[in-house]
Design an enzyme around this catalytic site. Structure first.
Site, mmCIF file in Angstrom:
data_model
loop_
_atom_site.group_PDB
_atom_site.id
_atom_site.type_symbol
_atom_site.label_atom_id
_atom_site.label_comp_id
_atom_site.label_asym_id
_atom_site.label_seq_id
_atom_site.Cartn_x
_atom_site.Cartn_y
_atom_site.Cartn_z
ATOM 1 N N GLY A 175 0.826 -1.219 0.000
ATOM 2 C CA GLY A 175 0.000 0.000 0.000
ATOM 3 C C GLY A 175 0.848 1.252 0.000
ATOM 4 O O GLY A 175 0.582 2.190 0.754
ATOM 5 N N ALA A 176 1.846 1.275 -0.898
ATOM 6 C CA ALA A 176 2.854 2.356 -0.829
ATOM 7 C C ALA A 176 2.693 3.405 -1.927
ATOM 8 O O ALA A 176 3.632 4.143 -2.211
ATOM 9 C CB ALA A 176 4.252 1.756 -0.860
ATOM 10 N N SER A 177 1.504 3.498 -2.517
ATOM 11 C CA SER A 177 1.334 4.507 -3.572
ATOM 12 C C SER A 177 0.992 5.886 -3.009
ATOM 13 O O SER A 177 1.032 6.878 -3.717
ATOM 14 C CB SER A 177 0.245 4.056 -4.557
ATOM 15 O OG SER A 177 -0.969 3.858 -3.867
ATOM 16 N N SER A 227 -2.734 0.167 14.769
ATOM 17 C CA SER A 227 -3.340 1.484 15.017
ATOM 18 C C SER A 227 -3.690 1.592 16.502
ATOM 19 O O SER A 227 -3.918 0.564 17.165
ATOM 20 C CB SER A 227 -4.619 1.624 14.190
ATOM 21 O OG SER A 227 -5.401 2.701 14.659
ATOM 22 N N TYR A 246 -12.428 -2.057 11.859
ATOM 23 C CA TYR A 246 -11.039 -1.573 11.820
ATOM 24 C C TYR A 246 -10.303 -1.936 13.126
ATOM 25 O O TYR A 246 -9.180 -2.440 13.100
ATOM 26 C CB TYR A 246 -11.077 -0.061 11.612
ATOM 27 C CG TYR A 246 -9.741 0.599 11.381
ATOM 28 C CD1 TYR A 246 -9.108 0.539 10.137
ATOM 29 C CD2 TYR A 246 -9.119 1.317 12.397
ATOM 30 C CE1 TYR A 246 -7.893 1.180 9.928
ATOM 31 C CE2 TYR A 246 -7.909 1.958 12.193
ATOM 32 C CZ TYR A 246 -7.297 1.886 10.957
ATOM 33 O OH TYR A 246 -6.097 2.521 10.752
ATOM 34 N N ALA A 253 -10.983 -4.335 15.210
ATOM 35 C CA ALA A 253 -10.771 -5.788 15.256
ATOM 36 C C ALA A 253 -9.559 -6.174 14.415
ATOM 37 O O ALA A 253 -8.701 -6.951 14.844
ATOM 38 C CB ALA A 253 -12.019 -6.510 14.744
ATOM 39 N N ILE A 268 -2.760 10.585 12.121
ATOM 40 C CA ILE A 268 -1.666 10.979 11.220
ATOM 41 C C ILE A 268 -2.267 11.665 9.991
ATOM 42 O O ILE A 268 -3.285 11.201 9.452
ATOM 43 C CB ILE A 268 -0.836 9.742 10.782
ATOM 44 C CG1 ILE A 268 -0.415 8.892 11.999
ATOM 45 C CG2 ILE A 268 0.373 10.161 9.949
ATOM 46 C CD1 ILE A 268 0.421 9.589 13.042
ATOM 47 N N LYS A 281 -7.017 -4.311 13.502
ATOM 48 C CA LYS A 281 -5.753 -3.758 14.003
ATOM 49 C C LYS A 281 -5.328 -4.417 15.308
ATOM 50 O O LYS A 281 -4.143 -4.494 15.621
ATOM 51 C CB LYS A 281 -5.879 -2.238 14.169
ATOM 52 C CG LYS A 281 -6.076 -1.496 12.835
ATOM 53 C CD LYS A 281 -4.892 -1.702 11.904
ATOM 54 C CE LYS A 281 -5.002 -0.896 10.631
ATOM 55 N NZ LYS A 281 -3.852 -1.075 9.739
ATOM 56 N N ASN A 340 1.701 -2.431 5.358
ATOM 57 C CA ASN A 340 1.108 -1.114 5.613
ATOM 58 C C ASN A 340 -0.293 -0.947 5.025
ATOM 59 O O ASN A 340 -1.083 -0.160 5.551
ATOM 60 C CB ASN A 340 2.048 -0.038 5.026
ATOM 61 C CG ASN A 340 1.377 1.303 4.907
ATOM 62 O OD1 ASN A 340 1.259 2.047 5.878
ATOM 63 N ND2 ASN A 340 0.902 1.631 3.694
HETATM 64 P P1 NAP Z 1 -4.052 5.726 2.822
HETATM 65 O O1 NAP Z 1 -3.495 7.070 2.463
HETATM 66 O O2 NAP Z 1 -5.461 5.427 2.482
HETATM 67 O O3 NAP Z 1 -3.085 4.605 2.217
HETATM 68 C C1 NAP Z 1 -3.382 3.243 2.274
HETATM 69 C C2 NAP Z 1 -2.846 2.585 1.038
HETATM 70 O O4 NAP Z 1 -3.165 1.183 1.044
HETATM 71 C C3 NAP Z 1 -3.465 3.173 -0.231
HETATM 72 O O5 NAP Z 1 -2.467 3.386 -1.186
HETATM 73 C C4 NAP Z 1 -4.437 2.081 -0.653
HETATM 74 O O6 NAP Z 1 -4.759 2.068 -2.016
HETATM 75 C C5 NAP Z 1 -3.655 0.849 -0.254
HETATM 76 N N1 NAP Z 1 -4.510 -0.328 -0.250
HETATM 77 C C6 NAP Z 1 -5.786 -0.406 0.181
HETATM 78 N N2 NAP Z 1 -6.265 -1.640 -0.026
HETATM 79 C C7 NAP Z 1 -5.283 -2.347 -0.632
HETATM 80 C C8 NAP Z 1 -5.183 -3.664 -1.116
HETATM 81 N N3 NAP Z 1 -6.193 -4.530 -0.997
HETATM 82 N N4 NAP Z 1 -4.022 -4.058 -1.704
HETATM 83 C C9 NAP Z 1 -2.988 -3.202 -1.819
HETATM 84 N N5 NAP Z 1 -3.028 -1.936 -1.382
HETATM 85 C C10 NAP Z 1 -4.169 -1.514 -0.795
HETATM 86 O O7 NAP Z 1 -3.910 5.493 4.393
HETATM 87 P P2 NAP Z 1 -2.711 5.811 5.400
HETATM 88 O O8 NAP Z 1 -3.233 6.768 6.382
HETATM 89 O O9 NAP Z 1 -1.424 6.088 4.694
HETATM 90 O O10 NAP Z 1 -2.639 4.387 6.127
HETATM 91 C C11 NAP Z 1 -1.551 3.488 5.998
HETATM 92 C C12 NAP Z 1 -1.671 2.465 7.131
HETATM 93 O O11 NAP Z 1 -1.588 3.144 8.384
HETATM 94 C C13 NAP Z 1 -3.011 1.723 7.138
HETATM 95 O O12 NAP Z 1 -2.809 0.371 7.501
HETATM 96 C C14 NAP Z 1 -3.806 2.452 8.209
HETATM 97 O O13 NAP Z 1 -4.792 1.636 8.761
HETATM 98 C C15 NAP Z 1 -2.694 2.788 9.187
HETATM 99 N N6 NAP Z 1 -3.003 3.875 10.105
HETATM 100 C C16 NAP Z 1 -3.238 5.140 9.645
HETATM 101 C C17 NAP Z 1 -3.537 6.152 10.557
HETATM 102 C C18 NAP Z 1 -3.795 7.564 10.125
HETATM 103 O O14 NAP Z 1 -4.138 8.396 11.002
HETATM 104 N N7 NAP Z 1 -3.636 7.925 8.857
HETATM 105 C C19 NAP Z 1 -3.601 5.868 11.926
HETATM 106 C C20 NAP Z 1 -3.365 4.574 12.350
HETATM 107 C C21 NAP Z 1 -3.058 3.585 11.429
HETATM 108 P P3 NAP Z 1 -6.173 2.787 -2.449
HETATM 109 O O15 NAP Z 1 -5.923 4.252 -2.255
HETATM 110 O O16 NAP Z 1 -6.387 2.361 -3.844
HETATM 111 O O17 NAP Z 1 -7.233 2.245 -1.506
#
Ligand code: NAP
Length: 246
Positions: free
Chosen positions: A8-10, A141, A154, A156, A187, A158, A89
């Site tokens: 999920g690194a895009s 998380s 979510y 559950a 974040i 995490k 991730n």
């Molecule tokens: P984000 O900007 O939505 O990035 C998540 C990435 O995962 C996106 O590129 C998404 O692609 C990709 N993804 C989703 N489903 C996928 C799949 N089935 N296969 C491959 N890639 C997939 O979210 P983020 O905030 O950076 O979150 C990254 C991680 O940190 C997540 O696990 C999230 O739960 C965790 N986290 C985030 C926060 C926060 O406050 N931001 C807090 C706690 C934990 P698409 O865009 O196409 O869906």
């Protein structure tokens, strides 16, 4: 050169981790969801990593599908040679209070956030075992630690990641593979941009530092957890929340 595979690194935290690990000298394998939009964004992240002087390739895979993970890990091994670090991730949210949450939304979040970890560990641990070296970081998380209204699916997923992290630490410790988790708080990423100002303000009330975390502040902790220096830390959950839970 050591290779790091980040799911999920895009965009968001994953993209930031990819850039940071490239800066640390890793060749980076950048996973993205199989869509044209994600491919384009992942390619831009790869370009930034290459500019730092390392090899960077993109790999499409829906990590909730075992067959995608199997093909991706095989392709990463063939293209990059090895996998020293894995950062699980990728994640999604589909928030609703229990009373309104559809079963499909529960299942979808479990599949992407939790089952994907099993898929990726299943495919990558044998590679690391052969190398007698591995560093794994699972992105959990604070919702998995403390729960959060509207996030039963979510939370559950995490919380499960924490149990999985400790289990892998115990199963693979003697093979020189360490496995840790990070538990980010609030974040600033596309995932949290969609929250209303009211929800964000309420969440910040509980944060000692009274501000959002930045993706770079997750990446710097991950940077240590995938480094050779992280040689005797395993099965741990590092909360990165600006002091949410004291
Ligand atoms: P984000 O900007 O939505 O990035 C998540 C990435 O995962 C996106 O590129 C998404 O692609 C990709 N993804 C989703 N489903 C996928 C799949 N089935 N296969 C491959 N890639 C997939 O979210 P983020 O905030 O950076 O979150 C990254 C991680 O940190 C997540 O696990 C999230 O739960 C965790 N986290 C985030 C926060 C926060 O406050 N931001 C807090 C706690 C934990 P698409 O865009 O196409 O869906």
């Amino acid at each position: 050169m050591s290779v790091a595979l980040i799911t999920g690194a895009s965009q968001g935290i994953g993209a930031c981790i990819a850039r940071r690990l490239a800066k640390d000298g890793f060749d980076v394998a950048i996973n993205h969801y199989p869509s044209e939009g994600d491919k384009e964004k992942a390619e831009a992240v790869a370009e930034e990593c290459r500019a730092l002087g390392v090899k960077a390739e993109i790999f499409a895979a829906d990590v909730s599908k075992m067959e995608d993970c199997e093909a991706m890990v095989k392709a990463v091994k063939e293209t990059m040679g090895s996998i020293e670090a894995l950062v699980n991730n990728a994640g999604i949210t589909k928030d609703k209070l229990l009373a309104r949450m559809a079963e499909e939304d529960y299942d979808a979040v479990i599949a992407v956030n939790q089952k994907s970890i099993f898929n990726m560990l299943k495919q990558t641990c044998p590679v690391m075992m052969k190398q007698k070296y591995g560093r794994i970081v699972n992105v959990s998380s604070v919702a998995g630690l403390y729960g959060n209204p509207g996030q039963i699916n979510y939370s559950a997923s995490k919380a499960a990641i924490i149990g999985m992290t400790k289990t892998i630490a115990k199963e693979y410790g003697k093979k020189n593979i360490v496995c840790n988790a990070v538990a980010p708080g609030l974040i600033r990423t596309p995932m949290t941009d969609v929250l209303s100002d009211e929800v964000k303000a309420k969440m910040l009330e509980a944060v000692a530092m009274k501000r959002y975390g930045e993706p770079e502040e997750i990446a710097s902790v991950v940077s240590f957890l995938v480094s050779e220096d992280c040689s005797y830390v395993t099965g741990q959950v590092i909360e990165i929340s600006g002091g949410l839970s004291m």
